[in-house]
Design an enzyme around this catalytic site. Structure first.
Site, PDB file in Angstrom:
ATOM      1  N   SER A  31       0.643  -0.816  -0.434  1.00 40.69           N
ATOM      2  CA  SER A  31       0.472   0.125   0.037  1.00 40.69           C
ATOM      3  C   SER A  31       0.670   1.280   0.154  1.00 40.69           C
ATOM      4  CB  SER A  31      -0.767   0.171   1.404  1.00 40.69           C
ATOM      5  OG  SER A  31      -0.610  -0.248   2.270  1.00 40.69           O
ATOM      6  N   ASN A 117      -1.995  -1.670  13.067  1.00 43.82           N
ATOM      7  CA  ASN A 117      -3.710  -1.861  13.241  1.00 43.82           C
ATOM      8  C   ASN A 117      -4.305  -0.617  13.746  1.00 43.82           C
ATOM      9  OD1 ASN A 117      -3.982  -4.125  12.189  1.00 43.82           O
ATOM     10  ND2 ASN A 117      -4.977  -5.408  13.229  1.00 43.82           N
ATOM     11  N   HIS A 163     -38.924  23.751 -11.929  1.00 48.14           N
ATOM     12  CA  HIS A 163     -39.248  22.454 -13.114  1.00 48.14           C
ATOM     13  C   HIS A 163     -39.129  23.180 -14.363  1.00 48.14           C
ATOM     14  CE1 HIS A 163     -43.112  20.778 -11.097  1.00 48.14           C
ATOM     15  NE2 HIS A 163     -43.169  21.947 -10.383  1.00 48.14           N
ATOM     16  N   SER A 290     -12.965  24.686 -28.441  1.00 48.00           N
ATOM     17  CA  SER A 290     -13.458  23.093 -28.827  1.00 48.00           C
ATOM     18  C   SER A 290     -11.922  23.051 -29.865  1.00 48.00           C
ATOM     19  CB  SER A 290     -14.602  23.019 -29.121  1.00 48.00           C
ATOM     20  OG  SER A 290     -14.462  21.960 -29.863  1.00 48.00           O
ATOM     21  N   LYS A 296     -16.333  27.874 -29.456  1.00 50.41           N
ATOM     22  CA  LYS A 296     -16.801  27.310 -28.447  1.00 50.41           C
ATOM     23  C   LYS A 296     -15.686  28.220 -27.225  1.00 50.41           C
ATOM     24  CE  LYS A 296     -19.624  25.031 -27.647  1.00 50.41           C
ATOM     25  NZ  LYS A 296     -19.670  23.419 -27.795  1.00 50.41           N
ATOM     26  N   GLU A 303     -18.398  21.754 -15.468  1.00 50.53           N
ATOM     27  CA  GLU A 303     -19.107  20.405 -15.967  1.00 50.53           C
ATOM     28  C   GLU A 303     -18.156  19.505 -15.076  1.00 50.53           C
ATOM     29  OE1 GLU A 303     -19.308  20.525 -20.640  1.00 50.53           O
ATOM     30  OE2 GLU A 303     -18.220  22.536 -20.074  1.00 50.53           O
ATOM     31  N   GLN A 335      -7.383  -1.849   3.867  1.00 52.84           N
ATOM     32  CA  GLN A 335      -6.823  -0.614   3.374  1.00 52.84           C
ATOM     33  C   GLN A 335      -6.175  -0.590   2.009  1.00 52.84           C
ATOM     34  OE1 GLN A 335      -1.834  -2.888   3.530  1.00 52.84           O
ATOM     35  NE2 GLN A 335      -2.981  -3.084   0.650  1.00 52.84           N
ATOM     36  N   LYS A 338      -8.294   3.588   2.171  1.00 53.72           N
ATOM     37  CA  LYS A 338      -7.700   4.779   1.730  1.00 53.72           C
ATOM     38  C   LYS A 338      -7.920   5.258   0.719  1.00 53.72           C
ATOM     39  CE  LYS A 338      -4.282   2.926   4.553  1.00 53.72           C
ATOM     40  NZ  LYS A 338      -5.826   2.169   4.725  1.00 53.72           N
TER      41      LYS A 338
HETATM   42  N1  ARG Z   1      -1.374  -0.900   5.607  1.00 51.14           N
HETATM   43  C1  ARG Z   1      -2.159  -1.111   5.923  1.00 51.14           C
HETATM   44  C2  ARG Z   1      -4.007  -1.055   5.993  1.00 51.14           C
HETATM   45  O1  ARG Z   1      -4.032  -0.138   5.736  1.00 51.14           O
HETATM   46  C3  ARG Z   1      -1.593  -1.404   7.496  1.00 51.14           C
HETATM   47  C4  ARG Z   1      -2.291  -2.316   8.901  1.00 51.14           C
HETATM   48  C5  ARG Z   1      -1.857  -3.828   7.892  1.00 51.14           C
HETATM   49  N2  ARG Z   1      -2.100  -4.430   9.282  1.00 51.14           N
HETATM   50  C6  ARG Z   1      -2.158  -5.527   9.083  1.00 51.14           C
HETATM   51  N3  ARG Z   1      -2.230  -6.486  10.525  1.00 51.14           N
HETATM   52  N4  ARG Z   1      -1.602  -6.226   8.038  1.00 51.14           N
HETATM   53  O2  ARG Z   1      -4.867  -1.438   6.287  1.00 51.14           O
END
Ligand code: ARG
Length: 474
Positions: A31, A117, A163, A290, A296, A303, A335, A338
Site C-alpha cells: 500500500s 492496526n 421545473h 473546442s 466555442k 462540468e 487497506q 485509503k
Molecule cells: N497497510 C495496512 C492498512 O492500510 C496497515 C495495517 C496492516 N495490518 C496488518 N495486520 N496487516 O490497513
C-alpha cells in the site's frame, strides 16, 4: 503457472516464515504506493508513542531523543524527495520503522505495545483532522465568493425557476445565497464528523490492547485528542478501536453531499452561461475551447465539478460495501479504505477551490437578466395576491388570474398589456391600480417575509453573511 522470485522478508514477517512473499503477492498487497502520504502523521504518532514509552520506562531518555532525531532526518529526506520508499516493506508504517531502526537501534523498541492496526487507525484520523480543517477554510472561501458575486450584482433580478420553468422573480444574490446556506450545513456536518473522529485509538494494539502499563491518556493529550476542557478523548473498546471506519464513511458521506451541492451549483452555472440563458460570462481563463469548433467557450470547470461528484458518491458506496461484510476486527480489506478516502478529500477540495476561483472571475449580464425577469407572467402570483388583498379567497383568485393569463395568451399580448376594462370583464374586483402589480421593482419590495427575495431582506441576508464570513476568515 508463472514462478515468481521470492522477495526479501519484510520486518512484519516473524521467525515463523521461511522467507519473503512471492513477488506478485508483494505487489498485490503493498500500500506504500498510496499510503506514503500518511508519513507526516505516522511520524507524529510514533513520536507521541515514543514519549509515552519513555514515560513508562521502556525507552531511556537518550533512546527517545535518538528516535526523535532519527525521524527529523527522515522527515528532511522525505521533504527533499530523497527518501526511498520500498514496496517490499509493504506500507508507510513498515517503511518508516525499518528506516528508523536502520539508523537508530532503539527504533526496534518503538513498536512495543503497538500494532499496525491501531497505528493505521490513528494515522488516518490524524490525517483526516487536517483535511477537514483545510476543507473548512476552503468552504468559507467558496461561500465568500458566492456572497461577493451576489453583492457585486446586488440589484440584478432573474427569473426563479421551478421545473426549469419561469416561476417568480428573485434577486440573483438570493439564488446564490441558497448555495451559501447549503454549504453552511455541509460545514456543520463536517464539524460533527470531526468531533466523532477526534478520539485516539492508539493503545488498542492489534485487537486487545496491551499487557504493558501504557499511558493512553498521555498519548491522546500529546496528539490533541482532547475535549474543550483539555480532557483526553480515547476509544473505549480495543476491538472497535482497530476496526472502526465510521469516521471515514461519515467524511465520505458528508463530502458526497457537498459534492452534490457543488454539482447543482455547477449545473446552474452551465445553464446561465449558455446562449439560451446568457445570464453570466465566465472569464476566458476559467473556460476551455473546442479542438474543432473555433467559436466555442465551454464551462469545463463547472462540468468537471458536476462530473466529479459521481466519483465522490462512488467512493462512499465503495466504503460502505467494503465494510458491510467484515467480521470483527481488523481485516486486510480495510487497506482498501485509503484510496477512496484520499480521492474523496482531494476531489472535493479541488472542486471547492476551482468553483470559488471561477465565480471570482464571473460577471453577470444585468441587462439580459433584467429582460428575462421582466416577463410579466412571473408576477401572476402577485396578481392573485392583489385580489386576496381585495378580499377574494385565494383559490378563487388563482382561478381568476388563470383566466386572465388565458385571455392574454389568446389576445397575443403580454399580461401587463391587458387593459383595466379587460381585467374588469374577467373580475370586477380588479381596480385601476392593477397595473402597479407589474412594476418589477415594486414587486421585489413587496416580498418582505423573512427568507423571501425582497429588496430589504436580500440586502439584510447579504450583510449577515458578509459579516459572518469576514469573522470566520479572519
Ligand atoms: N497497510 C495496512 C492498512 O492500510 C496497515 C495495517 C496492516 N495490518 C496488518 N495486520 N496487516 O490497513
Amino acid at each position: 503457472m508463472k514462478k515468481t522470485t521470492p522477495q526479501p522478508a519484510p520486518v512484519s514477517r516473524s521467525g515463523r516464515f521461511s522467507g519473503g512473499p512471492a513477488a506478485d503477492v508483494a505487489a498485490f498487497s503493498e500500500s506504500i504506493s498510496f499510503d506514503w502520504r500518511l508519513w507526516r502523521h505516522d511520524i507524529l504518532g510514533s513520536l507521541a508513542h515514543a514519549e509515552m514509552l519513555q514515560k513508562i520506562g521502556v525507552l531511556t531518555r537518550a533512546e527517545c531523543k535518538a528516535i526523535a532525531l532519527g525521524f527529523d532526518e527522515i522527515t528532511a529526506e522525505i521533504v527533499a524527495g530523497k527518501f526511498q520508499w520500498k514496496p517490499e516493506l509493504e506500507d508507510v508504517h513498515m517503511n518508516l520503522e525499518a528506516e528508523l531502526t536502520r539508523r537508530v537501534p532503539a527504533g526496534a523498541k518503538l513498536h512495543t505495545a503497538r500494532s499496525r492496526n491501531d497505528q493505521v487507525a490513528l494515522d488516518v484520523r490524524l490525517w483526516l483532522r487536517d483535511e477537514i480543517d483545510a476543507l473548512h477554510a476552503e468552504l468559507i472561501a467558496l461561500q465568500s465568493s458566492l456572497v461577493a458575486l451576489g453583492a457585486r450584482h446586488a440589484d440584478v433580478i432573474i427569473p426563479g425557476y421551478t421545473h426549469l420553468q419561469r416561476a417568480q422573480p428573485v434577486y440573483f444574490a438570493h439564488h446564490l445565497l441558497a448555495y451559501v446556506e447549503m454549504l453552511e450545513r455541509d460545514h456543520s456536518r463536517l464539524g460533527g464528523c470531526f468531533e466523532r473522529l477526534n478520539v485516539c485509538p492508539l493503545g488498542s494494539g492489534a485487537i486487545a490492547g496491551s499487557t504493558l502499563p501504557i499511558d493512553r491518556e498521555f498519548v491522546a493529550k500529546l496528539l490533541g485528542f482532547v475535549d474543550a476542557k483539555g480532557r483526553p478523548l480515547l476509544t473505549q473498546n480495543s476491538m472497535d478501536g482497530v476496526s472502526d471506519r465510521d469516521f471515514a464513511v461519515e467524511f465520505c458521506a458528508t463530502a458526497a453531499l457537498l459534492a452534490v451541492h457543488l454539482s447543482r451549483l455547477a449545473e446552474d452555472v452551465i445553464l446561465w452561461a449558455s446562449a439560451e440563458f446568457n445570464f453570466i460570462k465566465i472569464a476566458d481563463a476559467y473556460t476551455t475551447g473546442s479542438s474543432l469548433m473555433p467559436q466555442k467557450k465551454n464551462p469545463d470547470i463547472a462540468e468537471l465539478t458536476r462530473g466529479k461528484s459521481a466519483r465522490v458518491i462512488g467512493n462512499l458506496v465503495a466504503l460502505l460495501t467494503l465494510l458491510k461484510g467484515l467480521p470483527m476486527t481488523y481485516n486486510r480489506d480495510l487497506q482498501e479504505d485509503k484510496e477512496r478516502l484520499f480521492d474523496t478529500a482531494d476531489t472535493v477540495r479541488a472542486c471547492v477551490r476551482l468553483m470559488a476561483a471561477m465565480l471570482d472571475h464571473t460577471t453577470v449580464k444585468a441587462d439580459v437578466c433584467r429582460a428575462a425577469a421582466s416577463d410579466p407572467q412571473l408576477l401572476a402570483t402577485d396578481l392573485a395576491d392583489y385580489l386576496v388583498k381585495k378580499g377574494m379567497p385565494f383559490r378563487q383568485a388563482h382561478h381568476v388570474v388563470g383566466a386572465v393569463v388565458g385571455f392574454a395568451e389568446q389576445a397575443g399580448k403580454p399580461l401587463d398589456q391587458v387593459t383595466v376594462a379587460e381585467f374588469q370583464k374577467i373580475s370586477p374586483q380588479f381596480g385601476a391600480d392593477v397595473a402597479e402589480t407589474f412594476q418589477l421593482d415594486r414587486a421585489m419590495q413587496r416580498r418582505a417575509v423573512i427568507g423571501a427575495p425582497g429588496t430589504k431582506e436580500v440586502k439584510k441576508q447579504l450583510a449577515r453573511w458578509q459579516s459572518k464570513l469576514a469573522k470566520l476568515s479572519s
